[in-house]
Design a protein around this motif. Structure first.
Motif, mmCIF file in Angstrom:
data_model
loop_
_atom_site.group_PDB
_atom_site.id
_atom_site.type_symbol
_atom_site.label_atom_id
_atom_site.label_comp_id
_atom_site.label_asym_id
_atom_site.label_seq_id
_atom_site.Cartn_x
_atom_site.Cartn_y
_atom_site.Cartn_z
ATOM 1 N N GLU A 1 39.160 23.910 59.963
ATOM 2 C CA GLU A 1 39.763 25.241 60.164
ATOM 3 C C GLU A 1 39.311 26.281 59.158
ATOM 4 O OE1 GLU A 1 41.143 22.617 58.877
ATOM 5 O OE2 GLU A 1 42.097 23.309 57.016
ATOM 6 N N SER A 2 38.731 25.835 58.039
ATOM 7 C CA SER A 2 38.444 26.841 57.002
ATOM 8 C C SER A 2 37.198 26.449 56.217
ATOM 9 C CB SER A 2 39.636 26.945 56.042
ATOM 10 O OG SER A 2 39.798 25.722 55.331
ATOM 11 N N ALA B 1 50.389 22.795 51.414
ATOM 12 C CA ALA B 1 49.821 24.055 50.902
ATOM 13 C C ALA B 1 50.759 25.230 51.210
ATOM 14 C CB ALA B 1 48.443 24.288 51.517
ATOM 15 N N ARG C 1 52.807 26.713 47.962
ATOM 16 C CA ARG C 1 52.389 28.058 47.507
ATOM 17 C C ARG C 1 53.537 29.053 47.696
ATOM 18 N NH1 ARG C 1 46.316 27.408 50.015
ATOM 19 N NH2 ARG C 1 45.616 26.043 48.338
ATOM 20 N N PHE D 1 45.977 29.213 58.527
ATOM 21 C CA PHE D 1 44.778 29.092 57.685
ATOM 22 C C PHE D 1 43.497 29.531 58.402
ATOM 23 C CE2 PHE D 1 46.679 27.652 53.994
ATOM 24 C CZ PHE D 1 47.404 26.479 54.120
ATOM 25 N N ASP E 1 42.184 29.891 47.482
ATOM 26 C CA ASP E 1 41.054 28.982 47.733
ATOM 27 C C ASP E 1 39.902 29.292 46.809
ATOM 28 O OD1 ASP E 1 41.133 28.142 51.330
ATOM 29 O OD2 ASP E 1 42.295 27.449 49.612
HETATM 30 C C1 GZL Z 1 44.826 23.359 50.273
HETATM 31 C C2 GZL Z 1 44.322 23.042 51.650
HETATM 32 C C3 GZL Z 1 44.358 24.275 52.488
HETATM 33 C C4 GZL Z 1 43.402 25.365 52.032
HETATM 34 C C5 GZL Z 1 43.010 25.954 53.342
HETATM 35 O O1 GZL Z 1 44.894 22.223 49.492
HETATM 36 O O2 GZL Z 1 45.118 22.051 52.262
HETATM 37 O O3 GZL Z 1 43.992 23.917 53.819
HETATM 38 O O4 GZL Z 1 43.989 26.280 51.162
HETATM 39 C C6 GZL Z 1 42.865 24.722 54.198
HETATM 40 O O5 GZL Z 1 41.818 26.697 53.326
HETATM 41 O O6 GZL Z 1 42.880 25.046 55.531
#
Ligand code: GZL
Length: 348
Positions: free
Chosen positions: A63-64, A198, A202, A226, A282
């Motif tokens: 996803e990222s 996360a 956060r 995300f 990130d």
């Molecule tokens: C963080 C991780 C998160 C990131 C995102 O530990 O799990 O998931 O911050 C990712 O970019 O999708």
């Protein structure tokens, strides 16, 4: 301890085929639809004589940019040259795919199971099956909330409450520097996948700081999973529903990129000289370039380079040595003041 991977391969494949066949027939899916996780294992199965450590890894998705870097870090560490056969599965951010993959690894009798839980809950049953099969489980990146923490051997990841607190502390310092510490500050938050550690941590970390400031108003916290696309969609909603936004907090860089698209389309500026203060998480390379340009005010690093930590843990386990249950990776905070010294060497 090494299982005779080959001896069970044939049985496992037949079991896996029937499990998958029955799952998509009963689920009424058409043939060959997305009923099983992407399982990208290496081209050639290990010969018994290679004596490789077989690891089944259910990665939660792709996803990222952070996730891609995390997967690469693990694939670069658990190589055949280092004595491993890595069975990699992409669950496409679906818990049911992770559970299927873990069951597949159990039936293949891998030596270790690793996974990054897409959300914290719902893992007790399948991890008990892994424990009953005598297969150690290593959690990567995100956490699982379990009734019995003997169901996993070790976790490697970030202190994400600390990440959230770092964002709050940076905002405190910045507003003071700008002479705005008494001002009413309106904040919106793009959250990550609901129920993921996360997102939960956060959010909690930032609120630990925000609760000390009665003049900070969190107008809305909205999940954007995300992803860049969802980040743009949620930011457009924020701009439709709220005026006078002073701070945007985005719980990962990919959502930040989407939020920036939405703000740019409305002619709204962000960053060091912008109307809106932009805080991201990130610290992937593409985002650090925007920090350097002053578009993102601060990026709280979440270090995806977890492969070497995992390599060391498995090596210790293979030698019968004790390992720490929690293994936290090192992380920084990037602003225009320090980002350039890291940009050149950043590989992800
Ligand atoms: C963080 C991780 C998160 C990131 C995102 O530990 O799990 O998931 O911050 C990712 O970019 O999708």
């Amino acid at each position: 301890m090494r299982h005779s991977y080959k001896k069970y391969a044939g049985l496992a494949c037949r079991m896996l085929f029937w499990m998958l066949f029955l799952s998509f027939v009963t689920a009424g899916c058409g043939p060959f639809q997305d009923v099983a996780p992407d399982v990208h294992s290496e081209k050639k199965m290990p010969d018994e004589g290679e004596n490789l450590i077989v690891v089944g890894f259910s990665q939660l998705g792709s996803e990222s940019l952070w996730r891609t870097a995390n997967s690469e870090s693990i694939q670069e560490a658990l190589t055949r040259e280092n004595g491993f056969f890595l069975e990699f599965s992409n669950a496409r951010q679906k818990q049911e795919n992770q559970i299927k993959a873990i069951r597949g690894f159990i039936s293949q009798r891998v030596d270790y199971i690793m996974f990054s839980p897409v959300t914290e809950s719902g893992w007790d049953t399948v991890l008990r099956e892994a424990k009953d099969a005598g297969i150690p489980v290593i959690l990567v990146d995100r956490k699982a909330s379990l009734e019995d923490d003997s169901l996993y051997t070790a976790w490697v990841g970030s202190d994400m409450i600390s990440e959230g607190e770092k964002a709050g502390i940076w905002l405190e310092d910045y507003l003071k520097e700008e002479g705005r510490e008494e001002e009413e500050i309106n904040i919106v938050v793009l959250q990550g996948t609901v129920g993921s550690s996360a997102q939960l941590e956060r959010t909690k970390g930032f609120q630990n700081i925000a609760k000390e400031h009665a003049n900070w108003h969190i107008l809305k916290q909205e999940p954007a999973d995300f992803t860049t696309a969802k980040g743009k969609e949620v930011m457009e909603m924020f701009l439709r529903n709220y005026t006078g936004i002073d701070v945007v907090i985005s719980q990962n860089d990919d959502m930040t990129f989407g939020a920036l698209q939405a703000m740019e389309e409305k002619g709204i500026t962000t960053g060091v000289d912008g109307e809106i203060i932009l805080i991201s998480f990130d610290a992937v390379r593409e985002a650090l370039e925007l920090v350097s340009q002053g578009v993102i005010n601060v990026d709280i690093e979440c270090n995806p380079e977890q492969g070497d930590y995992i390599l060391e843990i498995i090596r210790k386990l293979e030698n019968g040595e004790p390992v720490d249950k929690e293994n936290i990776v090192e992380e920084k905070v990037f602003t225009q003041k320090n980002v350039d010294e890291y940009l050149d060497t950043r590989t992800y």
